[in-house]
Design a protein around this motif. Structure first.
Motif, PDB file in Angstrom:
ATOM      1  N   SER A 119     -13.845 -64.259  55.226  1.00 45.88           N
ATOM      2  CA  SER A 119     -13.877 -65.708  55.451  1.00 45.88           C
ATOM      3  C   SER A 119     -15.134 -66.343  54.860  1.00 45.88           C
ATOM      4  O   SER A 119     -15.115 -67.499  54.441  1.00 45.88           O
ATOM      5  N   VAL A 120     -16.225 -65.594  54.823  1.00 44.02           N
ATOM      6  CA  VAL A 120     -17.497 -66.147  54.326  1.00 44.02           C
ATOM      7  C   VAL A 120     -17.618 -65.987  52.817  1.00 44.02           C
ATOM      8  O   VAL A 120     -18.077 -66.905  52.112  1.00 44.02           O
ATOM      9  N   GLU A 347     -28.781 -55.084  57.072  1.00 41.08           N
ATOM     10  CA  GLU A 347     -28.452 -55.429  55.691  1.00 41.08           C
ATOM     11  C   GLU A 347     -27.813 -54.255  54.960  1.00 41.08           C
ATOM     12  O   GLU A 347     -26.907 -54.437  54.142  1.00 41.08           O
ATOM     13  N   LEU A 348     -28.270 -53.037  55.258  1.00 43.09           N
ATOM     14  CA  LEU A 348     -27.641 -51.853  54.668  1.00 43.09           C
ATOM     15  C   LEU A 348     -26.196 -51.712  55.137  1.00 43.09           C
ATOM     16  O   LEU A 348     -25.300 -51.389  54.345  1.00 43.09           O
ATOM     17  N   HIS A 349     -25.960 -51.948  56.425  1.00 47.33           N
ATOM     18  CA  HIS A 349     -24.588 -51.886  56.926  1.00 47.33           C
ATOM     19  C   HIS A 349     -23.732 -53.004  56.331  1.00 47.33           C
ATOM     20  O   HIS A 349     -22.537 -52.811  56.077  1.00 47.33           O
ATOM     21  N   LEU A 350     -24.337 -54.178  56.123  1.00 44.62           N
ATOM     22  CA  LEU A 350     -23.602 -55.268  55.490  1.00 44.62           C
ATOM     23  C   LEU A 350     -23.147 -54.870  54.093  1.00 44.62           C
ATOM     24  O   LEU A 350     -21.989 -55.098  53.713  1.00 44.62           O
ATOM     25  N   ALA A 351     -24.043 -54.282  53.306  1.00 47.20           N
ATOM     26  CA  ALA A 351     -23.681 -53.837  51.960  1.00 47.20           C
ATOM     27  C   ALA A 351     -22.604 -52.751  52.013  1.00 47.20           C
ATOM     28  O   ALA A 351     -21.687 -52.721  51.179  1.00 47.20           O
ATOM     29  N   ASP A 352     -22.705 -51.865  53.021  1.00 46.15           N
ATOM     30  CA  ASP A 352     -21.712 -50.801  53.148  1.00 46.15           C
ATOM     31  C   ASP A 352     -20.332 -51.365  53.485  1.00 46.15           C
ATOM     32  O   ASP A 352     -19.313 -50.964  52.894  1.00 46.15           O
ATOM     33  N   GLN A 353     -20.267 -52.325  54.418  1.00 46.73           N
ATOM     34  CA  GLN A 353     -18.989 -52.929  54.781  1.00 46.73           C
ATOM     35  C   GLN A 353     -18.421 -53.784  53.646  1.00 46.73           C
ATOM     36  O   GLN A 353     -17.200 -53.821  53.432  1.00 46.73           O
ATOM     37  N   LEU A 354     -19.294 -54.476  52.915  1.00 46.04           N
ATOM     38  CA  LEU A 354     -18.828 -55.250  51.769  1.00 46.04           C
ATOM     39  C   LEU A 354     -18.241 -54.344  50.692  1.00 46.04           C
ATOM     40  O   LEU A 354     -17.246 -54.692  50.038  1.00 46.04           O
ATOM     41  N   GLN A 355     -18.859 -53.182  50.518  1.00 47.73           N
ATOM     42  CA  GLN A 355     -18.339 -52.243  49.525  1.00 47.73           C
ATOM     43  C   GLN A 355     -16.951 -51.749  49.915  1.00 47.73           C
ATOM     44  O   GLN A 355     -16.059 -51.620  49.058  1.00 47.73           O
ATOM     45  N   GLN A 356     -16.726 -51.478  51.210  1.00 47.90           N
ATOM     46  CA  GLN A 356     -15.414 -51.045  51.661  1.00 47.90           C
ATOM     47  C   GLN A 356     -14.390 -52.168  51.580  1.00 47.90           C
ATOM     48  O   GLN A 356     -13.205 -51.918  51.356  1.00 47.90           O
ATOM     49  N   CYS A 357     -14.865 -53.404  51.768  1.00 54.20           N
ATOM     50  CA  CYS A 357     -13.951 -54.539  51.852  1.00 54.20           C
ATOM     51  C   CYS A 357     -13.642 -55.149  50.484  1.00 54.20           C
ATOM     52  O   CYS A 357     -12.494 -55.543  50.231  1.00 54.20           O
ATOM     53  N   MET A 358     -14.648 -55.221  49.600  1.00 53.75           N
ATOM     54  CA  MET A 358     -14.485 -55.970  48.352  1.00 53.75           C
ATOM     55  C   MET A 358     -14.821 -55.176  47.101  1.00 53.75           C
ATOM     56  O   MET A 358     -14.718 -55.704  45.995  1.00 53.75           O
ATOM     57  N   GLY A 359     -15.290 -53.955  47.241  1.00 58.47           N
ATOM     58  CA  GLY A 359     -15.633 -53.178  46.062  1.00 58.47           C
ATOM     59  C   GLY A 359     -17.132 -53.159  45.796  1.00 58.47           C
ATOM     60  O   GLY A 359     -17.889 -54.004  46.281  1.00 58.47           O
ATOM     61  N   SER A 360     -17.566 -52.200  44.985  1.00 61.59           N
ATOM     62  CA  SER A 360     -18.996 -51.982  44.757  1.00 61.59           C
ATOM     63  C   SER A 360     -19.647 -53.131  43.996  1.00 61.59           C
ATOM     64  O   SER A 360     -20.701 -53.639  44.394  1.00 61.59           O
ATOM     65  N   PHE A 361     -19.037 -53.559  42.878  1.00 60.17           N
ATOM     66  CA  PHE A 361     -19.658 -54.612  42.072  1.00 60.17           C
ATOM     67  C   PHE A 361     -19.729 -55.928  42.843  1.00 60.17           C
ATOM     68  O   PHE A 361     -20.762 -56.611  42.844  1.00 60.17           O
ATOM     69  N   ASP A 374     -25.676 -68.049  54.032  1.00 64.88           N
ATOM     70  CA  ASP A 374     -24.683 -66.988  54.189  1.00 64.88           C
ATOM     71  C   ASP A 374     -24.910 -66.202  55.473  1.00 64.88           C
ATOM     72  O   ASP A 374     -23.962 -65.860  56.187  1.00 64.88           O
ATOM     73  N   VAL A 375     -26.167 -65.908  55.768  1.00 66.79           N
ATOM     74  CA  VAL A 375     -26.488 -65.172  56.995  1.00 66.79           C
ATOM     75  C   VAL A 375     -26.084 -65.976  58.227  1.00 66.79           C
ATOM     76  O   VAL A 375     -25.546 -65.438  59.204  1.00 66.79           O
ATOM     77  N   ARG A 376     -26.327 -67.278  58.184  1.00 69.32           N
ATOM     78  CA  ARG A 376     -25.956 -68.136  59.313  1.00 69.32           C
ATOM     79  C   ARG A 376     -24.443 -68.109  59.540  1.00 69.32           C
ATOM     80  O   ARG A 376     -23.979 -68.028  60.679  1.00 69.32           O
ATOM     81  N   LYS A 377     -23.664 -68.165  58.475  1.00 67.14           N
ATOM     82  CA  LYS A 377     -22.207 -68.141  58.625  1.00 67.14           C
ATOM     83  C   LYS A 377     -21.711 -66.782  59.128  1.00 67.14           C
ATOM     84  O   LYS A 377     -20.712 -66.709  59.839  1.00 67.14           O
ATOM     85  N   LEU A 378     -22.405 -65.706  58.749  1.00 65.03           N
ATOM     86  CA  LEU A 378     -21.987 -64.386  59.201  1.00 65.03           C
ATOM     87  C   LEU A 378     -22.241 -64.184  60.687  1.00 65.03           C
ATOM     88  O   LEU A 378     -21.398 -63.638  61.406  1.00 65.03           O
ATOM     89  N   LEU A 379     -23.402 -64.614  61.155  1.00 69.24           N
ATOM     90  CA  LEU A 379     -23.826 -64.297  62.516  1.00 69.24           C
ATOM     91  C   LEU A 379     -23.433 -65.349  63.541  1.00 69.24           C
ATOM     92  O   LEU A 379     -23.364 -65.049  64.733  1.00 69.24           O
ATOM     93  N   ILE A 380     -23.206 -66.574  63.104  1.00 70.91           N
ATOM     94  CA  ILE A 380     -22.898 -67.659  64.035  1.00 70.91           C
ATOM     95  C   ILE A 380     -21.552 -68.247  63.652  1.00 70.91           C
ATOM     96  O   ILE A 380     -21.367 -68.706  62.523  1.00 70.91           O
ATOM     97  N   GLU A 381     -20.627 -68.253  64.593  1.00 72.70           N
ATOM     98  CA  GLU A 381     -19.305 -68.811  64.335  1.00 72.70           C
ATOM     99  C   GLU A 381     -19.400 -70.320  64.141  1.00 72.70           C
ATOM    100  O   GLU A 381     -20.039 -71.022  64.935  1.00 72.70           O
ATOM    101  N   GLN A 382     -18.752 -70.819  63.104  1.00 74.14           N
ATOM    102  CA  GLN A 382     -18.816 -72.234  62.773  1.00 74.14           C
ATOM    103  C   GLN A 382     -17.605 -72.974  63.354  1.00 74.14           C
ATOM    104  O   GLN A 382     -16.469 -72.555  63.173  1.00 74.14           O
TER     105      GLN A 382
END
Length: 474
Positions: A119-120, A347-361, A374-382
């Protein structure tokens, strides 16, 4: 003892490797200056670390037990804490709160669930690639500027102004830049090996942060230690660390001495760099712009890049978010590390989950261009609907609004009444329409009808249940 040994070795270097001019002036050659520079830097850092350790020498048994109980003991405990945090965090855990100050993060899995990530970060890849290309261009320009400065170093001459300072600054800059580029190359190689079966979770975050540091590096960044806000923060951090792991009665003495040594070492180096790089632009008083060659253009662009990299607005915004999310006790237990080990692990876990979700590049592009927004949208529901307070403010009648304002504000508001618009609240959407003209039928017949409908909206229905025909003046 180490500082004394370093100063003795520096004296021996000056006595054995010096050169002498025809006038009998002794000086160090270019190669000896490189060794001399790092001997002095290590000596000054040793003195700073000695001052930093004074308050930790006569600590109580209680403090020693606390240091042992938290697991990561040493001069820089945060360097050991980040990997432990990373392994301890279970991103699939349903009841894990990484940042206790946030509300509702369990439902969002601390901003790491695939639904939230999509969503973000869905869309906008082309703009992020453009931002990444700017960062890579900065890295290339910065490297070219430093290489050109090294290749155009003048011969050693103790009679020329800033001759020795020029060697010191360029050697210092080039060494740090070479280290950061080598670290970036290692991380890129390590990330490539991850595709061959060598596990390296979250490598996109490490590569992105290393790329950012290399592209912005300049000796001008040492001028931060002369900034009053930075100096005040450094003083508070050292005092807080002394309260946690040292002798609290000595915290002001230790923080003041360490701050003074930091200003002398880093601030002095920053002022030297400023003087040297300003002298490199002396051609601007002698040449017209159309007469600049490629070296002059690179010097101007490189100097500009160094200036704007002293304080980066995006870095300051991100640093504010990182500090806001960390509890004070955790901040002091990790020796006031910036960024906090907890943030690094997230941040490391964020990169790991993004890699699983959207690919490495895609994950690397996102992490390399991630902003505080971006961090605000991830951690706080809008919220997607009109907030209650905003609705009540818009629903206020003009006379009621102007009654409590000061005379100056009334003048400005009255002057803009001719541009007033009507607000239509329809379910969760807000649409603005201009006022009707005299020949057109008004949306509401009378002022009493408008006031009555406005009161009914605020008191009975609320903003989420407002009638479709409700029209309220601003």
């Amino acid at each position: 003892l180490l500082a004394v040994l370093l100063w003795k070795s520096n004296t021996f270097l000056i006595e054995t490797w010096n050169h002498e001019t025809e006038d009998g002036i002794k000086y160090l050659g270019s190669k000896a200056l490189y060794v001399d520079l790092w001997i002095k830097c290590i000596a000054l850092v040793s003195v700073e670390r000695f001052i930093h350790g004074i308050s930790k020498t006569w600590v109580s048994d209680e403090v020693n037990r606390k240091k042992e109980s938290i697991g990561f003991v040493g001069a820089q405990p945060h360097s050991y804490a980040a990997p432990w945090y990373f392994e301890a965090i279970d991103t699939l855990g349903k009841d894990l709160e990484i940042f206790p100050c946030l509300k509702g993060q369990i439902e969002r899995q601390n901003g790491l669930s695939h639904k939230v990530l999509r969503s973000v970060f869905d869309g906008g890849l082309s703009s992020r690639i453009f931002k990444l290309s700017i960062t890579l261009s900065k890295l290339v320009l910065n490297s070219a500027f430093m290489c050109m400065n090294l290749l155009t170093l003048p011969p050693r001459d103790p009679k020329l102004p800033l001759n020795q300072a020029r060697y010191y600054v360029l050697y210092f800059e080039a060494t740090i830049m070479a280290y950061r580029c080598l670290k970036l190359a290692y991380l890129l190689l390590r990330g490539t090996m991850a595709f061959c079966g060598w596990p390296y979770r979250g490598f996109a975050s490490s590569i992105a942060r290393s790329l950012e540091k290399a592209s912005e590096w300049s000796a001008f960044q040492m001028l931060r230690h002369l900034n009053t806000a930075h100096v005040g923060k450094l003083f508070d951090d050292r005092a807080t660390e002394c309260d946690e792991f040292g002798v609290p009665s000595l915290k002001f003495l230790v923080a003041g001495c360490q701050l003074l040594s930091s200003i002398i070492l880093y601030g002095g180096l920053g002022m030297m760099a400023m003087a040297v790089k300003l002298s490199q632009l002396s051609f601007v008083e002698e040449k017209l712009v159309q007469d600049y060659d490629y070296q002059d253009v690179i010097k101007v662009l490189g100097f500009t890049l160094n200036m704007v990299s002293i304080f980066d607005i995006a870095d300051i915004e991100m640093a504010s978010v990182k500090r806001l999310l960390i509890q004070d006790k955790e901040y002091s237990l990790t020796s006031c590390a910036a960024p906090s080990p907890l943030w690094t692990a997230w941040e490391l876990h964020l990169a790991d989950q993004l890699q699983q979700c959207m690919g490495s590049f895609h994950s690397f592009v996102i992490v390399a261009t991630m902003t505080a927004n971006d961090v605000r949208k991830l951690l706080i529901e809008q919220e997607e609907r009109l907030p209650n307070l905003y609705f009540q403010m818009l629903a206020m009648h003009e006379d009621e609004l102007l009654q409590n304002l000061d005379p100056v504000a009334k003048v400005f508001i009255y002057s803009g009444l001719h541009q007033k618009r009507r607000l239509i609240v329809e379910e969760d959407r807000v649409l603005y329409q201009p006022l009707k003209t005299e020949n057109e039928k008004p949306l509401l017949e009378t002022e009493d009808e408008k006031i009555g409908m406005k009161a009914q909206q605020v008191d009975e229905s609320g903003p989420a249940e407002t009638s479709r025909n409700a029209v309220t003046p601003i």
